[in-house]
Scaffold this motif. Structure first.
Motif, PDB file in Angstrom:
ATOM      1  N   GLY B 100       0.787  -1.233   0.000  1.00  0.00           N
ATOM      2  CA  GLY B 100       0.000   0.000   0.000  1.00  0.00           C
ATOM      3  C   GLY B 100       0.815   1.277   0.000  1.00  0.00           C
ATOM      4  N   HIS B 101       2.131   1.150  -0.074  1.00  0.00           N
ATOM      5  CA  HIS B 101       2.951   2.369  -0.002  1.00  0.00           C
ATOM      6  C   HIS B 101       2.717   3.300  -1.178  1.00  0.00           C
ATOM      7  CE1 HIS B 101       5.535   2.884   3.415  1.00  0.00           C
ATOM      8  NE2 HIS B 101       5.798   1.597   3.459  1.00  0.00           N
ATOM      9  N   GLY B 102       2.765   4.588  -0.909  1.00  0.00           N
ATOM     10  CA  GLY B 102       2.715   5.607  -1.948  1.00  0.00           C
ATOM     11  C   GLY B 102       4.118   5.988  -2.390  1.00  0.00           C
ATOM     12  N   PRO B 103       4.213   6.962  -3.270  1.00  0.00           N
ATOM     13  CA  PRO B 103       5.525   7.378  -3.754  1.00  0.00           C
ATOM     14  C   PRO B 103       6.415   7.874  -2.622  1.00  0.00           C
ATOM     15  CG  PRO B 103       3.787   8.870  -4.524  1.00  0.00           C
ATOM     16  CD  PRO B 103       3.111   7.706  -3.890  1.00  0.00           C
ATOM     17  N   PHE B 104       7.691   7.572  -2.733  1.00  0.00           N
ATOM     18  CA  PHE B 104       8.674   7.953  -1.710  1.00  0.00           C
ATOM     19  C   PHE B 104       8.329   7.343  -0.355  1.00  0.00           C
ATOM     20  CE2 PHE B 104       8.074  11.787  -4.515  1.00  0.00           C
ATOM     21  CZ  PHE B 104       9.077  11.450  -5.403  1.00  0.00           C
ATOM     22  N   SER B 105       7.613   6.237  -0.383  1.00  0.00           N
ATOM     23  CA  SER B 105       7.341   5.456   0.825  1.00  0.00           C
ATOM     24  C   SER B 105       6.723   6.303   1.941  1.00  0.00           C
ATOM     25  CB  SER B 105       8.626   4.754   1.293  1.00  0.00           C
ATOM     26  OG  SER B 105       8.977   3.755   0.340  1.00  0.00           O
ATOM     27  N   HIS B 106       7.337   6.327   3.105  1.00  0.00           N
ATOM     28  CA  HIS B 106       6.709   6.962   4.266  1.00  0.00           C
ATOM     29  C   HIS B 106       6.456   8.455   4.069  1.00  0.00           C
ATOM     30  CE1 HIS B 106       6.969   3.388   6.712  1.00  0.00           C
ATOM     31  NE2 HIS B 106       8.153   3.192   6.191  1.00  0.00           N
ATOM     32  N   LEU B 107       7.243   9.068   3.199  1.00  0.00           N
ATOM     33  CA  LEU B 107       7.101  10.511   3.009  1.00  0.00           C
ATOM     34  C   LEU B 107       5.684  10.854   2.593  1.00  0.00           C
ATOM     35  CD1 LEU B 107       9.662  12.697   1.107  1.00  0.00           C
ATOM     36  CD2 LEU B 107       7.225  13.089   0.853  1.00  0.00           C
ATOM     37  N   TYR B 108       5.129  10.061   1.674  1.00  0.00           N
ATOM     38  CA  TYR B 108       3.842  10.421   1.089  1.00  0.00           C
ATOM     39  C   TYR B 108       2.749  10.539   2.145  1.00  0.00           C
ATOM     40  CZ  TYR B 108      -0.032  10.585  -2.170  1.00  0.00           C
ATOM     41  OH  TYR B 108      -1.136  10.973  -2.866  1.00  0.00           O
ATOM     42  N   GLU B 109       2.671   9.526   3.008  1.00  0.00           N
ATOM     43  CA  GLU B 109       1.559   9.548   3.970  1.00  0.00           C
ATOM     44  C   GLU B 109       1.732  10.653   5.006  1.00  0.00           C
ATOM     45  OE1 GLU B 109       1.374   5.548   5.504  1.00  0.00           O
ATOM     46  OE2 GLU B 109       3.519   5.506   5.872  1.00  0.00           O
ATOM     47  N   SER B 110       2.997  11.042   5.247  1.00  0.00           N
ATOM     48  CA  SER B 110       3.191  12.104   6.236  1.00  0.00           C
ATOM     49  C   SER B 110       3.020  13.481   5.593  1.00  0.00           C
ATOM     50  CB  SER B 110       4.570  11.969   6.890  1.00  0.00           C
ATOM     51  OG  SER B 110       5.575  12.333   5.985  1.00  0.00           O
ATOM     52  N   SER B 114      -4.366  14.156   5.768  1.00  0.00           N
ATOM     53  CA  SER B 114      -5.606  13.389   5.671  1.00  0.00           C
ATOM     54  C   SER B 114      -5.437  12.101   4.884  1.00  0.00           C
ATOM     55  CB  SER B 114      -6.673  14.245   4.974  1.00  0.00           C
ATOM     56  OG  SER B 114      -6.251  14.499   3.650  1.00  0.00           O
ATOM     57  N   ALA B 115      -4.219  11.838   4.423  1.00  0.00           N
ATOM     58  CA  ALA B 115      -4.018  10.654   3.589  1.00  0.00           C
ATOM     59  C   ALA B 115      -4.168   9.378   4.406  1.00  0.00           C
ATOM     60  CB  ALA B 115      -2.623  10.699   2.960  1.00  0.00           C
ATOM     61  N   LEU B 116      -4.624   8.333   3.753  1.00  0.00           N
ATOM     62  CA  LEU B 116      -4.635   7.024   4.398  1.00  0.00           C
ATOM     63  C   LEU B 116      -3.199   6.575   4.624  1.00  0.00           C
ATOM     64  CD1 LEU B 116      -7.341   4.933   2.482  1.00  0.00           C
ATOM     65  CD2 LEU B 116      -7.572   6.243   4.601  1.00  0.00           C
ATOM     66  N   SER B 117      -2.998   5.787   5.664  1.00  0.00           N
ATOM     67  CA  SER B 117      -1.673   5.198   5.892  1.00  0.00           C
ATOM     68  C   SER B 117      -1.431   4.097   4.858  1.00  0.00           C
ATOM     69  CB  SER B 117      -1.613   4.598   7.288  1.00  0.00           C
ATOM     70  OG  SER B 117      -2.433   3.451   7.322  1.00  0.00           O
ATOM     71  N   HIS B 118      -0.168   3.702   4.712  1.00  0.00           N
ATOM     72  CA  HIS B 118       0.100   2.632   3.749  1.00  0.00           C
ATOM     73  C   HIS B 118      -0.506   1.320   4.232  1.00  0.00           C
ATOM     74  CE1 HIS B 118       3.571   1.778   6.418  1.00  0.00           C
ATOM     75  NE2 HIS B 118       3.510   0.568   5.935  1.00  0.00           N
ATOM     76  N   GLU B 119      -0.656   1.191   5.561  1.00  0.00           N
ATOM     77  CA  GLU B 119      -1.313  -0.023   6.060  1.00  0.00           C
ATOM     78  C   GLU B 119      -2.790  -0.033   5.629  1.00  0.00           C
ATOM     79  OE1 GLU B 119       0.444   1.980   8.110  1.00  0.00           O
ATOM     80  OE2 GLU B 119       1.951   0.769   9.191  1.00  0.00           O
ATOM     81  N   ASP B 250      13.369  15.398   1.651  1.00  0.00           N
ATOM     82  CA  ASP B 250      11.997  15.120   2.091  1.00  0.00           C
ATOM     83  C   ASP B 250      11.221  16.419   2.329  1.00  0.00           C
ATOM     84  OD1 ASP B 250      12.556  12.439   2.078  1.00  0.00           O
ATOM     85  OD2 ASP B 250      12.164  12.112   4.206  1.00  0.00           O
ATOM     86  N   MET B 251      11.852  17.340   3.025  1.00  0.00           N
ATOM     87  CA  MET B 251      11.151  18.580   3.387  1.00  0.00           C
ATOM     88  C   MET B 251      10.779  19.373   2.143  1.00  0.00           C
ATOM     89  SD  MET B 251      12.923  20.010   6.888  1.00  0.00           S
ATOM     90  CE  MET B 251      14.539  19.256   6.963  1.00  0.00           C
ATOM     91  N   ILE B 252      11.691  19.442   1.185  1.00  0.00           N
ATOM     92  CA  ILE B 252      11.369  20.186  -0.038  1.00  0.00           C
ATOM     93  C   ILE B 252      10.219  19.494  -0.768  1.00  0.00           C
ATOM     94  CG2 ILE B 252      12.252  21.078  -2.229  1.00  0.00           C
ATOM     95  CD1 ILE B 252      15.029  21.095  -1.013  1.00  0.00           C
ATOM     96  N   THR B 253      10.247  18.177  -0.800  1.00  0.00           N
ATOM     97  CA  THR B 253       9.161  17.453  -1.474  1.00  0.00           C
ATOM     98  C   THR B 253       7.831  17.729  -0.787  1.00  0.00           C
ATOM     99  OG1 THR B 253      10.765  15.748  -2.047  1.00  0.00           O
ATOM    100  CG2 THR B 253       8.442  15.171  -2.285  1.00  0.00           C
ATOM    101  N   LYS B 254       7.856  17.743   0.526  1.00  0.00           N
ATOM    102  CA  LYS B 254       6.615  18.078   1.241  1.00  0.00           C
ATOM    103  C   LYS B 254       6.162  19.504   0.917  1.00  0.00           C
ATOM    104  CE  LYS B 254       7.216  15.055   5.243  1.00  0.00           C
ATOM    105  NZ  LYS B 254       7.273  15.013   6.704  1.00  0.00           N
ATOM    106  N   LEU B 290       0.325   6.335  -8.859  1.00  0.00           N
ATOM    107  CA  LEU B 290       1.439   7.145  -8.331  1.00  0.00           C
ATOM    108  C   LEU B 290       2.630   6.270  -7.985  1.00  0.00           C
ATOM    109  CD1 LEU B 290      -0.484   9.460  -5.821  1.00  0.00           C
ATOM    110  CD2 LEU B 290       0.059   9.885  -8.234  1.00  0.00           C
ATOM    111  N   ASP B 291       3.786   6.719  -8.365  1.00  0.00           N
ATOM    112  CA  ASP B 291       5.014   6.069  -7.878  1.00  0.00           C
ATOM    113  C   ASP B 291       6.169   7.075  -7.938  1.00  0.00           C
ATOM    114  OD1 ASP B 291       6.139   6.050 -10.502  1.00  0.00           O
ATOM    115  OD2 ASP B 291       5.199   4.107 -10.936  1.00  0.00           O
ATOM    116  N   ASP B 292       7.336   6.660  -7.451  1.00  0.00           N
ATOM    117  CA  ASP B 292       8.492   7.561  -7.398  1.00  0.00           C
ATOM    118  C   ASP B 292       8.835   8.137  -8.762  1.00  0.00           C
ATOM    119  OD1 ASP B 292       8.640   6.343  -4.868  1.00  0.00           O
ATOM    120  OD2 ASP B 292      10.831   6.314  -4.866  1.00  0.00           O
ATOM    121  N   PHE B 293       8.833   7.274  -9.778  1.00  0.00           N
ATOM    122  CA  PHE B 293       9.372   7.717 -11.062  1.00  0.00           C
ATOM    123  C   PHE B 293       8.410   8.664 -11.765  1.00  0.00           C
ATOM    124  CE2 PHE B 293      11.544   3.414 -10.660  1.00  0.00           C
ATOM    125  CZ  PHE B 293      12.544   3.972  -9.871  1.00  0.00           C
TER     126      PHE B 293
END
Lengths: 443, 443, 443, 443
Positions: B100-110, B114-119, B250-254, B290-293
């Protein structure tokens, strides 16, 4: 195209290179009979009884320590010029730091209370004019034997040379943790040596009131590698160096030595061993005759033909790997120990064995990390590790949560051992004294 | 001779074998488009900015975790029969635990509060009838989607199946520590996985008032390996996962994501990202686009042509690796933080940048080990590690000196970052507020 | 204590160190956008379809090759002084040797017959004044772009600099064999790189009628390591680089490119790809836009929405990993090939597919070792490996039994592939042509 | 929770597990005095003179071979049921395959022409009712001693059990190549053992006119790993097993043994050695007294106090590592050998040494791979490796280009050695005979 260097292949470091010119002294030292003797002294004494692969000698360890000393000096030299004389003293001392070891390494010096330590023998080897090692050193530079002896005695200055060879963060530990982890197959001691070497710098530190040029860890870089290294050592102590089967073999060997001192005088006893059994210090040449393989052979001989029945029996058990039972009594309180040991002796005697030789006690201890308080209490020069963090020098134990919890806490192991035949009698005695049955659980 | 199994070569485990019959389900899961998507999501998000080798995806990690689950089950099966249905649920869940992970793994959900967790996405993937993963599971056994969802939701019983997949001693951690250590080249997380697997047993443990069949470490065997494993994870957090350059990326991506939510609406924005930016949950099919690439490509596009100048500039810095300066402010007291952050914002504004996008704060924390008190406080089911020592079950933190000192102690990292051009202005503001210059030292 | 060097951790070499002063040029090159682009080009193209771990990029490979160049130069410098300008040219060239690669590495240049080679693009990148790489080189020394271009074009003198970067025994191969072996998990290419480096010396060799200062192996030391290295490369070709699933992915990708050239003109096509499809050479800036991740994303887009049905279908199969069947027809005689290929096309057509896009042929070949005869026949400068044995220079193929047998023998692989749906029709055609059924066995 | 298995940690295989019940026989065998004696016999004889790390014994090698036998049997069992009696015979034989070795391994049997081979001693140990090994085997099953002896004698059926223990692709080689590569640090023999094990299957092969169930390589899978393995062995022979310093130590040791046979009769000579020197076969019990460490100790004793001056001098040179000069005369034609050897003897005599003890010749040879022709010529049962390719069984040498070139080609090494003091005289003699000076170049 004649080669300009000599290479040793090594299971740990792959390629150990000595330049034929620059490192001629080191190669000459390697070729002395005294250094070659280290091939016959195993790095881990009797650990092969539990870890079959632990057959490696102090010879390869000493080469490895010397190699690492060179690599650390190269690294330090990138930021600070190193005096060539310091380099020579450091590498020669790293190579020779274990040259004074007796058979079965640490066991020997602890078996004979009056015996010289391996460090003292090392200094003797370096300074005695009759020693081939001394002659090689003196031929290179008449002052060198004294300088190497000073490193071994920890009085050399600048101080970082001493630290490099013998401290809580030295090339001795670097090499033995990697080597013992690989050879035993118990990989607890593996750590990122490249990264630690990489984070070492020199800085002036006030040690015992004097500013000394010292080895320091750049914390931003190497803090966690050093933690990993010290913890790896801690785990190796707990799991390998304190292994009950190894301790049992050690204890029986000490009982053999004690028996030689007290009662048995087999004709084949080597001169140096007879001297040690009498409490005398043998001449260097005699001492150097002793090694693991000579003694293991003697034990085989005595197992068959020693006149003294106890000596014969102990040697038989040792050489046929019929080891004593080892029990771990570390969990009992210190207050109970004397009563426990008395019960052990009584049980062994009841089973028909002489407690002197058959009811054996081993107290082993290691302190994973010592900081300044500990050294102060022991009246020794301070040897804690310093780290550079944000441009400031601080003690490792101030900076590291992980190590603070282990600092100055001796991990003590109390093992006892006795022949399996005495099991029921020992159990009965302990029971009579009111101790729980778990005391009889084998370690 | 047609082969009866499928083998994946793997940099960490060498040979990962699936039996074509017994493991058909697992192979079918691997072949779903949803699972193959994990090839495009890197295990360590942006860590490649600091550790170039960290290019490995969640695909290989998931295969590795599934492989280790099989090995642990084989080991447990030596002493206790394992219900085949539990085995299937365990291995399928290990394979799918990160699906269930989104792009950039943990970064996305944080990044999207309001996003769902990867779990939660993982449970959706397993239970949504339109999902290819669901269909493969249900074709194998109609009850299986529910069972796997229960493992992911930690409600499955027997409890050891949950522990195997997600606990403080699970195959997820086993694999990622080994893999991340190898791929980054920062070897802190290497540990003796053979020995840990070897020391795992099943035992009944009372957890939250109920006796559950649980994974337990045989302390005589595996205590030190577990300590080494947990410390390795701690070191990896400090040195790799919290690396300032990665945090800056990470911070810039956020900040990019935030800008998308607030202001910028580039036409190329994927549906799911637009939904997330609005605070909505996109449909599963859109989310899986959605994915990293995809995002890294979009960032490149926006760096050149986004209408919004802030979005354009942030994307340019990210894709050309002109990262912000990261400062480590973990050393300041919590009481000072708000004033520090205000100073940061003021400095950034004075330098002509919008603090909303250019004065960034990152609070990261990890707790190396949690024991029961910690779980109680968090109102979560207890997840501490149990060890069997002398026939008794005890908590790891009771038995381990090393871990006790780290238990329940969150290691917090406070990083801030901002454009290098704002350096002098931020320094001036901090100076005006009376903070020392060391606050400006780069992490 | 500010650090004086920059370190990259690396899965293969552990620690790669650049001195901030001495190696400033190299670090500046690493930081160009053009070099950073290599992060998005995978070392092994589509090999991840068969070896999931093969996710590593040319970025880490280029760092590794540059690092090894430095190590070899250090080694050579022990016996012969190295001109600093040669050192700079060698390390910069090693770093930049792959900077001209297009998406999916070698696949790209072979997909478009009129495309420039990656070497030619590399020279363009180095010499084009608009290129950031050129600007960094020229800022260091105006002559440097020309010198690096000469190394890449193999005209640089002394010749050993060329050999170091590109020959049958170069740092490119050293790094890629180690890296690909580790990442794929197929360990055939591991070899003792320490020992080879150690046995390299410089000597004057007559090459094409001119005496050139060349890299030479000291045979007494390194012969067997070189044999091991060349055989390792041979095994990697057979088992990894020629893997049928990877070849199938390559073939489909080439079919996509061909379709773009012939028929399909999706609006999203990048400028450079459109130019290549027309047979034109795009401007450098456009070419550098292309990378693996951009194209993989485009393939996903086209799989859903391309107007051209063939393009849509090919992209769908590629991105969902529904690869074609690959058959290994290397065993058939060359004389039969045209008839076989005709049968293949007929079968594919009968199954309703356009043979142009669905009946694909791949001829791959590698020569494990070439010696002088081979080079003479190809009209290229001689590149065989020289060894020093008993003070005499001899060709490796004279000295090595093992390699003589492989010298100049091209290992050719003939793969064909087509959709699984066409299987019966292809089989029927082959049967009709009188070929045995084994021809239909999947590779 | 008492453990149900015994684990040995191992530097090569990490964890070697024996089930306390299923593998009780193997553990009992390990605990015999006869097997424990292997701790005192080094795997590589005198190789530690050149490779300091080569201190490992046949004990760990035998454990490793037994472990690998178990792993191969597990793999074979996946596709074909294995008879439990075959499994027992195979693993016991793998454990015992070297139990008959004398001191310094192969050197001993080649030093005394009339000595039994280590295989013959192994069969004696297994079948002699007085042997502890025999007793353990017979207690398990009265037929077992005979079955193990049949495996060692290569008459056991099914044939794959023999192949597993002793063939060109057996667990003996698997273990020793990995172990010797690791311990010496010369990594030529590393190969992908996981992959080979993985590609082994059973098939019926016609061997010497009879169909035998045999070990076969699935070529599609394992061909290149087998090539890598056989080449690795070839490189180890060339670089390690034939190392001139090791051969020199071997030759001097043989000269010592010869001197004991001819002239010297020191009182300390062990009974078995005296018998061997007389050309007699000693009783088993006496033979088992001999090991490396006993003899190395005796050599030290004789170096000091042997009455015979030649014995004293040879032992001194050996124990102080003042080895003879070794020259590699492999390059000379066979026709010149006798004249060369005569010159050598004359030179040594002229320098005042007895050529019998000081002019030593060593002819070593290994054939990297033998195929059926070679076996036919030698009148031995065929032992070539069979591969399964496209459903057909073929000989490895038919399938592998690389090995065909090495098949049946003995690699011969001709070393001579003599005291360095005789150098000029030997050179003068060779010069007088018209041989080039390169003959005097040290190997």
């Amino acid at each position: 195209m004649p080669s300009t260097y000599k290479i040793f292949r090594d299971p740990v470091h792959n390629v150990i290179t000595f330049d034929l010119k620059r490192d001629k002294l080191l190669l000459d030292l390697v070729n002395t009979a005294t250094f070659q003797r280290l091939r016959n002294i195993r790095q881990l004494g009797f650990s092969w009884v539990a870890y079959p692969g632990a057959e490696h000698s102090r010879f390869t360890h000493a080469l490895g320590a010397c190699h690492l000393a060179g690599r650390v000096l190269d690294q330090l030299g990138k930021s600070t010029p190193i005096d060539p004389a310091d380099r020579v003293a450091a590498q020669a001392s790293a190579l020779l730091h274990d040259v004074g070891h007796g058979p079965f390494s640490h066991l020997y010096e602890s078996a004979f209370p009056s015996a010289l330590s391996h460090e003292a023998w090392g200094i003797e080897i370096v300074t005695n004019p009759a020693s081939d090692v001394h002659q090689v050193l003196a031929a290179h530079d008449p002052a060198l034997p004294g300088r190497v002896a000073a490193v071994l005695a920890k009085t050399y200055r600048p101080y970082f040379v001493v630290q490099l060879v013998s401290s809580q963060l030295d090339v001795d530990r670097f090499d033995y943790l990697l080597r013992d982890s690989q050879m035993t197959g118990a990989q607890y001691g593996l750590f990122d040596v490249e990264w630690i070497i990489n984070s070492l710098v020199l800085a002036n530190v006030e040690i015992d009131g004097v500013r000394e040029r010292s080895l320091v860890i750049d914390a931003g870089r190497g803090l966690h590698s050093v933690e990993q290294h010290l913890l790896g050592r801690h785990f190796m102590y707990r799991q390998v160096y304190f292994h009950p089967a190894c301790r049992a073999a050690d204890m029986i060997t000490k009982a053999v030595f004690k028996r030689l001192a007290a009662v048995a005088h087999p004709p084949e006893i080597p001169t140096a061993l007879a001297a040690a059994a009498r409490g005398d210090t043998p001449p260097l040449a005699d001492y150097l005759e002793l090694d693991d393989f000579l003694l293991l052979n003697l034990f085989k001989t005595w197992a068959k033909s020693a006149e003294d029945a106890v000596l014969r029996d102990l040697c038989r058990r040792l050489t046929q790997r019929k080891l004593f039972w080892a029990l771990d009594w570390s969990g009992f309180g210190a207050a109970d120990r004397e009563r426990l040991f008395a019960g052990l002796r009584a049980g062994v005697a009841r089973a028909g064995f002489d407690p002197e030789s058959y009811a054996l006690v081993d107290l082993a201890a290691d302190t994973p990390y010592r900081d300044v308080m500990s050294f102060a209490m022991r009246g020794k020069p301070s040897e804690e590790i310093w780290v550079m963090t944000d441009g400031q020098l601080r003690r490792l134990s101030e900076v590291s949560d992980v190590l603070r919890s282990l600092s100055n806490r001796a991990v003590a192991q109390v093992y006892v051992c006795f022949p399996p035949e005495a099991r029921d009698d020992v159990a009965a005695e302990l029971h009579a004294l009111g101790f729980p049955d778990t005391g009889m659980k084998r370690a």
